[in-house]
Each structure stands twice: as structure tokens, then as C-alpha cells.
Design an enzyme around this catalytic site. Structure first.
Site, PDB file in Angstrom:
ATOM      1  N   HIS A   1       0.867  -1.186   0.000  1.00  0.00           N
ATOM      2  CA  HIS A   1       0.000   0.000   0.000  1.00  0.00           C
ATOM      3  C   HIS A   1       0.900   1.232   0.000  1.00  0.00           C
ATOM      4  CE1 HIS A   1      -3.501  -2.514   1.761  1.00  0.00           C
ATOM      5  NE2 HIS A   1      -3.639  -2.366   0.466  1.00  0.00           N
TER       6      HIS A   1
ATOM      7  N   GLU B   1       1.985   3.850   2.971  1.00  0.00           N
ATOM      8  CA  GLU B   1       2.484   3.308   4.244  1.00  0.00           C
ATOM      9  C   GLU B   1       4.018   3.350   4.268  1.00  0.00           C
ATOM     10  OE1 GLU B   1       0.415  -0.453   4.318  1.00  0.00           O
ATOM     11  OE2 GLU B   1      -1.545   0.531   4.401  1.00  0.00           O
TER      12      GLU B   1
ATOM     13  N   ARG C   1      -3.278   4.889  -1.915  1.00  0.00           N
ATOM     14  CA  ARG C   1      -3.135   3.530  -1.375  1.00  0.00           C
ATOM     15  C   ARG C   1      -2.925   2.470  -2.456  1.00  0.00           C
ATOM     16  NH1 ARG C   1      -5.642  -0.029   2.833  1.00  0.00           N
ATOM     17  NH2 ARG C   1      -6.724  -1.772   1.836  1.00  0.00           N
TER      18      ARG C   1
ATOM     19  N   HIS D   1       2.890  -3.506   6.520  1.00  0.00           N
ATOM     20  CA  HIS D   1       1.955  -2.396   6.340  1.00  0.00           C
ATOM     21  C   HIS D   1       2.159  -1.376   7.461  1.00  0.00           C
ATOM     22  CE1 HIS D   1      -0.902  -4.571   3.564  1.00  0.00           C
ATOM     23  NE2 HIS D   1      -0.288  -5.607   4.111  1.00  0.00           N
TER      24      HIS D   1
ATOM     25  N   TYR E   1      -0.869   1.488   9.558  1.00  0.00           N
ATOM     26  CA  TYR E   1      -0.343   1.546  10.907  1.00  0.00           C
ATOM     27  C   TYR E   1      -1.330   0.838  11.827  1.00  0.00           C
ATOM     28  CZ  TYR E   1      -3.864   5.253  11.132  1.00  0.00           C
ATOM     29  OH  TYR E   1      -5.041   5.946  11.049  1.00  0.00           O
TER      30      TYR E   1
ATOM     31  N   GLU F   1       1.167  -4.756  10.712  1.00  0.00           N
ATOM     32  CA  GLU F   1       0.916  -3.309  10.735  1.00  0.00           C
ATOM     33  C   GLU F   1       1.938  -2.659  11.672  1.00  0.00           C
ATOM     34  OE1 GLU F   1      -1.326  -1.676   8.976  1.00  0.00           O
ATOM     35  OE2 GLU F   1      -2.749  -3.213   8.314  1.00  0.00           O
TER      36      GLU F   1
END
Length: 255
Positions: free
Chosen positions: A15, A18, A73, A142, A144, A217
Site C-alpha cells: 500500500h 504506508e 493507497r 503495512h 499503521y 501493521e
């Protein structure tokens, strides 16, 4: 690499927005190179596994966040019949594609694409992964939210390897916390965040038989979100490196 060794794959930037993801993956890569022969845990990892690293998965989207839209994204491939650009590359994998938690609307952030593997980047990475002998660990980084997640994403059912997948995740988040005190939660994707079909970790586990498949994440929990300041890069890299070493050691011990 030695094809008899298990393999470990990490990628960042699936993404585009990120940014801490590719930054942390590049930090890990640099430390694996500089630490080999000097840091015993790094040397042991390189001796026990073949390590594959893709710093920026969604390269066109990532470039777009630097030049046009910081919070973009998706990919940048056009969609026939729509003025909206791009597909969510983490909904485009051929494992329960197009079910819950993925959109059929090309303008949506989680648009799954017109069909599974419609995106060239996703298709090419999937084909490459299938050619890696003994691929045992896959991590898709990724941001967050500070979550260390394992399959399934498409359903809340547990996998047959839940015990080891969770055990390795616990080892990772414990090692991560020990570096800077950063707290990550671990859990199955569908349970800890949301149901999402056509995701990377589901495909690597379900279709490619990669037992230790994860979506992680990274920092933070929302104060800065995607706009994490550059001062967070090194501490994120340090703690994530510690986590992946612990996870790899767990996987070697629990084949």
C-alpha cells in the site's frame, strides 16, 4: 541460495502511503548485510535460511505518493470503463477473491480488481513466490496499528497451523517490545482487524502453503498514522529486525 534451506520472504510498500513499511524493510536489509559475520543472530539467520526482500511492492503507487498524492493507497493501473484509477493489491490475490471485505467499485480504496491477479505487480510476485523452494515464512509489511497478524483474513475460522502461527507471532511481538517498549497485538487478521478477502497472507498460506504467513501493521497507533515522522524510521527498523529474528528462530525450531 541453497535450495535445501527454508526460505524467508519480506516485502514492503504494497500500500503506497504506508511509508514506514519500505523504510523498515530497507533498514532490515541493510542490517542483515552489515551484520552478517559480526552479529551472531543475523549470521545464524543467513546460514539457516535463504532470505528474499522486496522493499517496494507497489512501485508505481509509491512513486505517486512522492509526486502527487501522499495518501494514495492503490496501484496506478487504469480501470476500463471508469475514471477511477487503481486496484487494492492486497485484495487482488486468488484466494477467496471478491468475497467479504473487498469492493467491486473501482473508485473504492479496497477495490478488488476486475478479477484475481488482474494487477501485474501482484501476478508477478505470486508467480515468483511459487518458484521459491521451501518458502516457509512470508511477511507483508503495512502501517499503521501495531498488529502482527496471521490467516485467515477471509473468515474467522482458525487455520490448521494456528498454534504455530500464533506461537511465532507471540515470539515476534515479545522480541519487538523488548527493544523500545512498543506494544504490538497479535491475532488472526479477520478477528483482530476485519474480514478481507483476496489478501496476500491468505494466498501465501492457502495457495502457496507458506506456513508462517503474516500481515504486519507497523507504527504507530494513530497519532501520526500514515504521516509518521522520519525520526521513527530507525527505532521501527530496530524493533522489527528483532521481531523477524525471533520469528525465524521459532520457525526453525517448530518445523
Amino acid at each position: 541460495g541453497n535450495t535445501s534451506k527454508p526460505a524467508f520472504w519480506m516485502d514492503g510498500g504494497i500500500h503506497s502511503r504506508e511509508w514506514i513499511s519500505p523504510a523498515s524493510v530497507i533498514y532490515i536489509l541493510g542490517n542483515l548485510l552489515s551484520g552478517y559475520g559480526k552479529v551472531s543472530r543475523i549470521t545464524n539467520l543467513i546460514h539457516s535460511m535463504d532470505v528474499y526482500i522486496l522493499p517496494v511492492f507497489n512501485a508505481d503507487g509509491y512513486a505517486y505518493t512522492w509526486t502527487k498524492d501522499r495518501l494514495w493507497r492503490k496501484t496506478r493501473e487504469p480501470n476500463s470503463g471508469s475514471s477511477c484509477i487503481g486496484t487494492d493489491p492486497n485484495r487482488n490475490w486468488d484466494w477467496h477473491w471478491g468475497e467479504s471485505g473487498a469492493s467491486k467499485n473501482p473508485c473504492a480504496e479496497d477495490f478488488a480488481g476486475t478479477h484475481a491477479f488482474s494487477q501485474i505487480s501482484v501476478r508477478d510476485v505470486a508467480n515468483y513466490l511459487k518458484e521459491i523452494p521451501n518458502l516457509e515464512i512470508y511477511i507483508n509489511f503495512h502501517s499503521y496499528s501495531q498488529l502482527w497478524m496471521y490467516p485467515w483474513a477471509y473468515t474467522k475460522e482458525d487455520t490448521k497451523d494456528y498454534t504455530d502461527q500464533r506461537g511465532a507471532a507471540v515470539a515476534a511481538v515479545d522480541a519487538l517490545k523488548a527493544v523500545h517498549g512498543t506494544v504490538f497485538e497479535e491475532g488472526a487478521i479477520a478477528k483482530i482487524i476485519y474480514v478481507a478477502s483476496g489478501s496476500t497472507a491468505d494466498w501465501t498460506y492457502g495457495a502457496a502453503n507458506v506456513k508462517y504467513s503474516y500481515g504486519v501493521e507497523l507504527r504507530d497507533k494513530g497519532r501520526y498514522g500514515f504521516l509518521l515522522p522520519p525520526t521513527e524510521i530507525v527505532p521501527s527498523g530496530e524493533e522489527t529486525l528483532s521481531a523477524i529474528l525471533a520469528l525465524a528462530e521459532y520457525a526453525v525450531e517448530h518445523k
